[in-house]
Design a protein around this motif. Structure first.
Motif, PDB file in Angstrom:
ATOM      1  N   ASP A  73      13.207  58.215 -15.115  1.00  0.00           N
ATOM      2  CA  ASP A  73      13.486  57.135 -14.164  1.00  0.00           C
ATOM      3  C   ASP A  73      14.380  57.684 -13.054  1.00  0.00           C
ATOM      4  OD1 ASP A  73      16.083  57.250 -15.109  1.00  0.00           O
ATOM      5  OD2 ASP A  73      16.051  55.272 -16.056  1.00  0.00           O
ATOM      6  N   ARG A  74      14.923  56.799 -12.213  1.00  0.00           N
ATOM      7  CA  ARG A  74      15.686  57.304 -11.049  1.00  0.00           C
ATOM      8  C   ARG A  74      16.981  57.985 -11.472  1.00  0.00           C
ATOM      9  NH1 ARG A  74      16.636  51.725 -10.084  1.00  0.00           N
ATOM     10  NH2 ARG A  74      15.136  51.554  -8.389  1.00  0.00           N
ATOM     11  N   ASN A  75      17.443  57.759 -12.716  1.00  0.00           N
ATOM     12  CA  ASN A  75      18.636  58.462 -13.210  1.00  0.00           C
ATOM     13  C   ASN A  75      18.284  59.649 -14.108  1.00  0.00           C
ATOM     14  OD1 ASN A  75      20.368  56.553 -11.947  1.00  0.00           O
ATOM     15  ND2 ASN A  75      19.857  55.119 -13.609  1.00  0.00           N
ATOM     16  N   LYS A  77      16.517  59.466 -16.768  1.00  0.00           N
ATOM     17  CA  LYS A  77      16.300  59.037 -18.156  1.00  0.00           C
ATOM     18  C   LYS A  77      14.796  58.913 -18.410  1.00  0.00           C
ATOM     19  CE  LYS A  77      17.801  55.558 -21.405  1.00  0.00           C
ATOM     20  NZ  LYS A  77      17.017  54.328 -21.388  1.00  0.00           N
ATOM     21  N   SER A 302      13.503  50.471 -13.002  1.00  0.00           N
ATOM     22  CA  SER A 302      13.670  51.870 -13.418  1.00  0.00           C
ATOM     23  C   SER A 302      13.565  52.824 -12.222  1.00  0.00           C
ATOM     24  CB  SER A 302      12.592  52.240 -14.437  1.00  0.00           C
ATOM     25  OG  SER A 302      11.317  52.193 -13.832  1.00  0.00           O
ATOM     26  N   THR A 378      10.277  58.840  -8.189  1.00  0.00           N
ATOM     27  CA  THR A 378      11.209  57.710  -8.305  1.00  0.00           C
ATOM     28  C   THR A 378      11.723  57.320  -6.925  1.00  0.00           C
ATOM     29  OG1 THR A 378      13.083  59.197  -8.650  1.00  0.00           O
ATOM     30  CG2 THR A 378      12.026  58.308 -10.623  1.00  0.00           C
TER      31      THR A 378
END
Ligand code: GLA
Length: 379
Positions: A73-75, A77, A302, A378
């Motif tokens: 996801d954008r972090n 994860k 996300s 993302t």
């Protein structure tokens, strides 16, 4: 080049390629494990492709099925974004085509009937009075042969199935090869190649169900979808195209700019009523035969974004309307109504009975090809 060799002769460990390191960077890899056993005792293998850039794809040789696809996801994860089952029994008994390659004909053929070169054919009928996704034992319900890449750092696998003359009523023997490749650009690429020894029809597609949130308790109604198409092929109540091509303008089918899937899904609309939601073929812009971006799916929570690129003329967008909580998937989760969606790249439904649609006929000496790419990023 996939020169490779057929799986099943040498011990499995030979096929496991460890992720190799170059300049401290983890590179792509492919690993083979045993997924389970079919009721007749044959082993089903799972191929784990890793691209070294955060994505993995798992594929089994039963149905050439994608069983998991993990995406950051954008972090950063990582989560699995496709529906599937924990065990082979789920795939053997399932009726929802989770993750599989469907064929010979993806989607419906009216009454399972068509004519080719003046001869009438009757296919297996498995969806009311119609033929759906290859029939009773389609490509999703058979064991494919795997051909592994010859380089240990290639994150790809090729699956091959020979469909005999007369299978599910189809004429001619068809050999279909599907190659899954996970690229270092976070793309899952699916290349199809098919040949036949007699004139026949071929229109396979990939039937993964996506939910980019990776949380299968959520529906996909808040995902934003863009489909690069000005029209659809409207259907009758049995979901067979009428043969017309209808503009999406001022209808709930207009996804030319990103729109939440839930925005109009429950509108009073005959097409939505027939589909119980979205279950239609969009007539894609651009030239068939050329790989172009045809759709974008985005989950704001996300930040995951999936672009779909294909060389096919059509895209069946199915909003998971038949999911009703009775399918128990991975980690024991019951898949509720509209918890995931399919974006099936293909020729139009019922083409064999609609001469005005782009042809699906395959003749000896010709090669059927399809390239479809699921590209992840993302925002
Ligand atoms: C396709 C069809 C749907 C449904 C699903 C599988 O998307 O268009 O109507 O059959 O497959 O459940």
């Amino acid at each position: 080049m996939m020169r490779g060799f057929v799986l099943g002769i040498v011990a499995l460990s030979v096929f496991s390629t460890e992720a190799c390191k170059t300049n401290g960077k983890v590179q792509s890899s492919m690993k083979t494990t045993v997924f389970g056993k079919l009721p007749d005792g044959r082993e089903v293998h799972q191929y784990t492709l890793s691209n070294g850039a955060g994505m993995t794809a798992q594929i089994i040789n039963y149905g050439a099925t994608i069983t998991s696809l993990t995406v950051p996801d954008r972090n950063g994860k990582v989560a699995d974004v496709v529906l599937g089952y924990d065990t082979i029994d789920g795939y053997v008994n399932g009726t929802a085509y989770l993750g599989a390659i469907v064929g010979r004909y993806g989607n419906r053929i009216g009454k399972g009937q068509f004519q080719l070169d003046g001869k009438q054919y009757q296919l297996a009928v498995n969806d009311g009075e119609n033929h759906l996704h290859g029939g009773k034992t389609g490509f999703n319900k058979v064991l494919w042969e795997a051909i592994l890449p010859d380089s240990s750092s290639q994150s790809s696998v090729q699956l091959r199935y020979v469909s005999r003359d007369g299978e599910e009523g189809y004429p001619g023997t068809v050999t279909l090869k599907v190659t899954y490749t996970l690229t270092d650009k976070n793309e899952l690429r699916v290349d199809y190649e098919g040949t036949a020894d007699r004139p026949t029809i071929l229109n396979p597609t990939q039937h993964s169900y996506f939910n980019l949130s990776g949380a299968f308790g959520n529906t996909i109604l808040d995902h934003l979808l863009m489909i690069d198409a000005d029209s659809i092929t409207p259907v009758d109540k049995g979901l067979i195209p009428t043969g017309q091509v209808a503009s999406v303008e001022k209808t709930p089918m207009d996804f030319r700019t990103p729109m939440a899937i839930g925005a109009h899904i429950d509108d009073q609309d005959e097409q939505l009523a027939f589909g119980r939601g979205y279950d239609h073929n969009w007539v894609l812009k651009g030239a068939p035969g050329q790989v172009r971006k045809v759709a974008e799916l985005y989950d704001a929570a996300s930040g995951r974004m999936m672009s779909v690129l294909t060389d096919q003329p059509g895209l069946q967008f199915y909003s998971g309307n038949f999911l009703d909580g009775t399918v128990i998937g991975k980690n024991g989760i019951a898949y509720q109504h509209r918890t995931a969606l399919c974006l099936e790249t293909q020729a139009f439904p019922d083409t064999p009975n609609k001469p005005q649609f782009p042809s699906v006929t395959l003749r000896p000496g010709q090669t059927y090809r399809q390239t479809t790419i699921y590209q992840f990023s993302t925002r």
